[in-house]
Design an enzyme around this catalytic site. Sequence first.
Site, PDB file in Angstrom:
ATOM      1  N   VAL A  49       7.463   1.163   3.289  1.00  0.00           N
ATOM      2  CA  VAL A  49       7.909   1.573   4.707  1.00  0.00           C
ATOM      3  C   VAL A  49       9.031   2.751   4.017  1.00  0.00           C
ATOM      4  CG1 VAL A  49       9.516   1.371   6.372  1.00  0.00           C
ATOM      5  CG2 VAL A  49       8.720  -1.221   4.971  1.00  0.00           C
ATOM      6  N   HIS A  50       8.134   3.590   4.130  1.00  0.00           N
ATOM      7  CA  HIS A  50       8.116   4.728   2.926  1.00  0.00           C
ATOM      8  C   HIS A  50       9.742   5.158   3.319  1.00  0.00           C
ATOM      9  CE1 HIS A  50       3.901   4.988   2.374  1.00  0.00           C
ATOM     10  NE2 HIS A  50       3.957   4.703   4.115  1.00  0.00           N
ATOM     11  N   ASP A  51       9.904   6.200   4.775  1.00  0.00           N
ATOM     12  CA  ASP A  51      10.871   6.615   4.985  1.00  0.00           C
ATOM     13  C   ASP A  51      12.370   5.857   4.666  1.00  0.00           C
ATOM     14  OD1 ASP A  51       9.593   8.710   5.184  1.00  0.00           O
ATOM     15  OD2 ASP A  51       9.650   8.421   7.172  1.00  0.00           O
ATOM     16  N   THR A  67      12.953   3.494   2.731  1.00  0.00           N
ATOM     17  CA  THR A  67      13.296   3.895   0.780  1.00  0.00           C
ATOM     18  C   THR A  67      14.685   4.940   0.859  1.00  0.00           C
ATOM     19  OG1 THR A  67      12.032   5.194   0.200  1.00  0.00           O
ATOM     20  CG2 THR A  67      11.353   2.869   0.083  1.00  0.00           C
TER      21      THR A  67
END
Length: 312
Positions: free
Chosen positions: A240-242, A244
Site C-alpha cells: 500500500v505504497h503511498d 506509508t
Amino acid sequence: MHTLIIDTDPGADDVIALLFAMAAPETLKLQALTTVAGNVPLAKTSRNARLACEWAGRPDVPVYAGAERPLQRTPIYAANIHGREGITGVEVHEPAVPLAEGHAVDYLIRTLRAAPEKSVTLAMLGPQTNLALALGQAPDIVRGLRELVLMAGAHFNGGNITPTAEFNVFADPHAAEVVLKSGVPTTMLPLDVTHKILTSEERIARLRGIGNRAGTIVADILDAYAPQEMRHYDMPGGPVHDATVIAYLLQPSLFRGRPVNVEIDSREGMGFGQTAADWYGSLNRPANANWIVDGDAQGFFDLLNEHIARLP
C-alpha cells in the site's frame, strides 16, 4: 502537528493514503491537495483526489490541478496497475465539489512564500514535477518548507517499472533531481520498505469489518489492486505504497532508516530513473535524505484501521 500539503497522482494507493490523512485532523492540518499526472493523466488524478475528499467527508480540502507532463521526458502512466480510471474495485464518478481555481504550482509558490519559516510539510505521493517547477520559478520557497516526505525510489528491492527504477522517480527523474538538490530535509519511503508492509486476507477483512463506507472502499480497492502485485512479485500480500507516507507522519517510530546520500540517474539507458542510495557511505558525500528501509507492518495496519474507522 504537521501543517500539510499533499502532492499526489491518485492511483489506488494514493486514494487510500488520502483517506488515511483526512482522518487525522488533530495531527495533520491538511491545507490542500495538489495533483500531478502520473498513475493516470491529470484530469483523472484530479478527479480521483476530489473523490477521496468526498468519500472522507472533507469537502473543505481544496484540490489544485498541476503539471500535465514531466519536465523533459515523454509522459508515461500506470493504467496497467491502477486501471484506466486510476482506481480499480470501486465505481468512479464526477465529484460534486469542483477543482480549486488556479494552478497547483502557483498555489505552492503563493502558500510557501506566505508561510512562517520551516512550517509546511509537503507529502509527495507521485512524480515530483509540481515542486520542481515551483522551485525553478521561486527558489525562495524552500524557506517555508519544514520537511519533504516522499514515496519514491528503490535500492535494495529493485524497481517496479524497470529492473532498477521505481515508478514515481522514473516518471520524472529530472524533477526528482531538482527536489533532492533543494536542501529541504527529506525522508524517502522507497520500495525497500513498502514491499515489507503487505496486505493479507485478514487485514483486508478487518478493514471491511469496520462497517463504514470508507472501510468498504479501502477493502474493495485492495481486493482489486493487491493480487496483481502479489502475482508479479511472488509476494504473500500487496503493498500500500503511498499510505506509508501518512503512517510515517503520524507515527515515525513504526519505521527505521538512516540519513544517506541519494543520487538520481537521469541518463538514457537501463539505469534511467534509478535512485542510488549510498547506504554504506562509500562515496563520502553529504547525506541528503533519510532513507527508510524497514517498518512495522502490523503496526501500520493497526494505525490505518484506527483512522479509517473515523470516516463516514
